[in-house]
Design an enzyme around this catalytic site. Structure first.
Site, PDB file in Angstrom:
ATOM      1  CD  GLU A 121      -5.756   0.562   0.303  1.00 21.91           C
ATOM      2  OE1 GLU A 121      -5.880   0.895   1.476  1.00 21.91           O
ATOM      3  OE2 GLU A 121      -4.758  -0.646   0.367  1.00 21.91           O
ATOM      4  CD  GLU A 155      -5.824  -1.364   6.371  1.00 21.86           C
ATOM      5  OE1 GLU A 155      -4.898  -0.592   5.984  1.00 21.86           O
ATOM      6  OE2 GLU A 155      -6.929  -0.833   6.743  1.00 21.86           O
ATOM      7  CD  GLU A 183      -2.717   1.368   2.501  1.00 23.49           C
ATOM      8  OE1 GLU A 183      -2.601   0.458   3.453  1.00 23.49           O
ATOM      9  OE2 GLU A 183      -3.527   2.464   2.529  1.00 23.49           O
ATOM     10  CG  ASN A 212      -4.874   4.964   0.717  1.00 26.37           C
ATOM     11  OD1 ASN A 212      -5.751   4.517   1.350  1.00 26.37           O
ATOM     12  ND2 ASN A 212      -3.448   4.651   1.113  1.00 26.37           N
ATOM     13  CG  ASP A 222      -8.739   1.880   3.214  1.00 26.71           C
ATOM     14  OD1 ASP A 222      -8.408   0.762   4.280  1.00 26.71           O
ATOM     15  OD2 ASP A 222      -8.158   2.843   3.211  1.00 26.71           O
TER      16      ASP A 222
HETATM   17  P1  C2E Z   1      -5.253   3.952   6.111  1.00 26.02           P
HETATM   18  O1  C2E Z   1      -5.438   4.021   4.378  1.00 26.02           O
HETATM   19  O2  C2E Z   1      -6.273   3.145   6.716  1.00 26.02           O
HETATM   20  O3  C2E Z   1      -3.877   3.342   6.185  1.00 26.02           O
HETATM   21  C1  C2E Z   1      -3.190   2.693   7.018  1.00 26.02           C
HETATM   22  C2  C2E Z   1      -2.499   3.468   8.301  1.00 26.02           C
HETATM   23  O4  C2E Z   1      -2.102   2.466   9.358  1.00 26.02           O
HETATM   24  C3  C2E Z   1      -1.465   4.044   7.870  1.00 26.02           C
HETATM   25  O5  C2E Z   1      -1.204   5.235   8.519  1.00 26.02           O
HETATM   26  C4  C2E Z   1      -0.268   3.010   8.177  1.00 26.02           C
HETATM   27  O6  C2E Z   1       0.682   3.726   8.548  1.00 26.02           O
HETATM   28  C5  C2E Z   1      -0.746   2.499   9.550  1.00 26.02           C
HETATM   29  N1  C2E Z   1      -0.485   1.105   9.882  1.00 26.02           N
HETATM   30  C6  C2E Z   1       0.018   0.261   9.151  1.00 26.02           C
HETATM   31  N2  C2E Z   1       0.191  -0.797   9.698  1.00 26.02           N
HETATM   32  C7  C2E Z   1       0.003  -0.454  11.215  1.00 26.02           C
HETATM   33  C8  C2E Z   1       0.060  -1.380  12.451  1.00 26.02           C
HETATM   34  O7  C2E Z   1       0.424  -2.392  12.460  1.00 26.02           O
HETATM   35  N3  C2E Z   1      -0.554  -0.603  13.613  1.00 26.02           N
HETATM   36  C9  C2E Z   1      -0.837   0.374  13.608  1.00 26.02           C
HETATM   37  N4  C2E Z   1      -1.288   0.930  14.745  1.00 26.02           N
HETATM   38  N5  C2E Z   1      -0.884   1.232  12.386  1.00 26.02           N
HETATM   39  C10 C2E Z   1      -0.441   0.859  11.126  1.00 26.02           C
HETATM   40  P2  C2E Z   1      -0.900   6.596   7.809  1.00 26.02           P
HETATM   41  O8  C2E Z   1       0.235   6.214   6.718  1.00 26.02           O
HETATM   42  O9  C2E Z   1      -0.330   7.479   8.904  1.00 26.02           O
HETATM   43  O10 C2E Z   1      -1.851   6.775   7.029  1.00 26.02           O
HETATM   44  C11 C2E Z   1      -3.374   7.407   7.706  1.00 26.02           C
HETATM   45  C12 C2E Z   1      -4.263   7.710   6.832  1.00 26.02           C
HETATM   46  O11 C2E Z   1      -4.182   8.827   5.936  1.00 26.02           O
HETATM   47  C13 C2E Z   1      -4.596   6.383   5.836  1.00 26.02           C
HETATM   48  O12 C2E Z   1      -5.193   5.356   6.661  1.00 26.02           O
HETATM   49  C14 C2E Z   1      -5.432   7.072   4.612  1.00 26.02           C
HETATM   50  O13 C2E Z   1      -6.792   7.037   5.150  1.00 26.02           O
HETATM   51  C15 C2E Z   1      -4.715   8.335   4.868  1.00 26.02           C
HETATM   52  N6  C2E Z   1      -3.711   8.468   3.537  1.00 26.02           N
HETATM   53  C16 C2E Z   1      -2.464   8.037   3.633  1.00 26.02           C
HETATM   54  N7  C2E Z   1      -1.836   8.393   2.323  1.00 26.02           N
HETATM   55  C17 C2E Z   1      -2.816   8.571   1.511  1.00 26.02           C
HETATM   56  C18 C2E Z   1      -2.881   9.181  -0.019  1.00 26.02           C
HETATM   57  O14 C2E Z   1      -1.839   8.989  -0.480  1.00 26.02           O
HETATM   58  N8  C2E Z   1      -3.994   9.390  -0.373  1.00 26.02           N
HETATM   59  C19 C2E Z   1      -5.533   9.741   0.417  1.00 26.02           C
HETATM   60  N9  C2E Z   1      -6.272  10.180  -0.100  1.00 26.02           N
HETATM   61  N10 C2E Z   1      -5.027   9.281   1.715  1.00 26.02           N
HETATM   62  C20 C2E Z   1      -3.886   8.966   2.442  1.00 26.02           C
HETATM   63 CA    CA Z   2      -7.184   1.103   6.063  1.00 23.31          CA
HETATM   64 CA    CA Z   3      -5.835   2.654   2.802  1.00 22.66          CA
HETATM   65 CA    CA Z   4      -8.208   4.766   7.477  1.00 18.25          CA
END
Ligand code: C2E
Ligand code: CA
Ligand code: CA
Ligand code: CA
Length: 256
Positions: free
Chosen positions: A126, A213, A37, A94, A156
């Site tokens: 996603e 996830e 991802e 995403n 997602d």
């Molecule tokens: P998401 O799409 O649900 O992404 C999963 C989040 O969980 C990611 O946080 C990831 O780093 C984190 N994560 C992964 N494995 C674990 C784990 O084992 N434990 C825990 N506690 N967390 C884990 P991140 O990278 O901070 O992203 C947060 C949210 O921001 C994402 O949730 C998504 O909704 C949004 N996002 C991130 N990148 C993009 C993007 O390029 N475009 C858009 N539209 N949204 C994005």
């Molecule tokens: Ca997710």
């Molecule tokens: Ca996602």
């Molecule tokens: Ca999310």
């Protein structure tokens, strides 16, 4: 935390400060890496750490998200094309409702994949149910065009929405991603365990891939294997990595 303002995002877009990290997805059947991802990161000149949970919602409200997503898509395809990530791996990006309110992103994706001679199956989008419902009919028709072209579509944060069944039956999803909150709670009570097990069964019976996830512990991993889940993502496997580190990681995993 420092307040981020729109003009900083504009500046960041102009200076190419937004990059992607890649979190591996592992097969629970073969233990191999089957994809990743892509997650946005903001590499700011002041080194301030602003998480996507802050700048994405801000970009969505100001419709700068459209430009951000197009830049990230370009980076993703460059990474994928430049490293021969063909063989059965797919990378997900995403996307938000605003990205699909007209056909710009759809056209750009199809054109860019053809231009770089990449199979449509290397890309998955996603979308949360909330975004899907916000986007409505117009978003659905854009998503349908992408699905017909062979691009994967993941729902997602599955399990925290409300009309999931209806959305699942009307939208051309190919994957569901079990929300990390639900995965995190599944070993706390028999009820949570049942919800996860039946979500996995439902997904498979609908012909969808199911990705868990936020998998953090060996106990969660083992429960998912026993429950028939075939793909997992989470800190137990790896944190999100810069593309070159992801590339090294996936090759090394295959050898152990
Ligand atoms: P998401 O799409 O649900 O992404 C999963 C989040 O969980 C990611 O946080 C990831 O780093 C984190 N994560 C992964 N494995 C674990 C784990 O084992 N434990 C825990 N506690 N967390 C884990 P991140 O990278 O901070 O992203 C947060 C949210 O921001 C994402 O949730 C998504 O909704 C949004 N996002 C991130 N990148 C993009 C993007 O390029 N475009 C858009 N539209 N949204 C994005
Ligand atoms: Ca997710
Ligand atoms: Ca996602
Ligand atoms: Ca999310």
């Amino acid at each position: 935390m420092a307040t981020v303002i729109e003009s900083e995002i504009v500046q960041g877009l102009r200076n190419g400060e937004f990059i992607l990290y890649y979190q591996p997805k592992a097969s629970l059947v073969t233990n191999r890496i089957v994809g990743a991802e892509a997650l946005a990161r903001w590499r700011r000149p002041d080194a301030l750490e602003v998480p996507p949970g802050v700048f994405i919602p801000l970009a969505e409200r100001s419709s700068l998200i459209r430009q951000l997503t197009l830049q990230l898509l370009d980076r993703l395809l460059e990474d994928v094309a430049g490293n021969g990530l063909g063989q059965g791996l797919s990378v997900s990006l995403n996307v938000s409702a605003r990205d699909l309110e007209d056909a710009t992103l759809t056209r750009t994706i199809l054109h860019a994949l053809a231009h770089r001679r990449l199979a449509t199956t290397v890309l998955e989008l996603e979308i949360t149910e909330t975004q899907a419902l916000q986007g409505g009919e117009r978003m659905l028709s854009n998503v349908q065009a992408l699905a017909e072209a062979g691009i994967g579509l993941a729902m997602d944060d599955y399990g925290i929405g409300y009309s999931t069944m209806d959305t699942l039956s009307q939208w051309p999803f190919t994957t569901i991603k079990l929300d990390q909150g639900i995965v995190g709670r599944m070993l706390n009570s028999p009820k949570n365990a049942t919800i996860v097990r039946s979500s996995i069964r439902l997904g498979h019976e609908l012909g969808l891939s199911v990705v868990a996830e936020g998998v953090e512990s060996p106990e969660q991993h083992d429960f998912l294997v026993e429950s028939g889940c075939r793909v997992a993502q989470g800190y137990l496997i790896s944190r999100p990595l810069p593309f070159n580190e992801f590339d090294v990681f996936r090759h090394n995993i295959g050898k152990c």
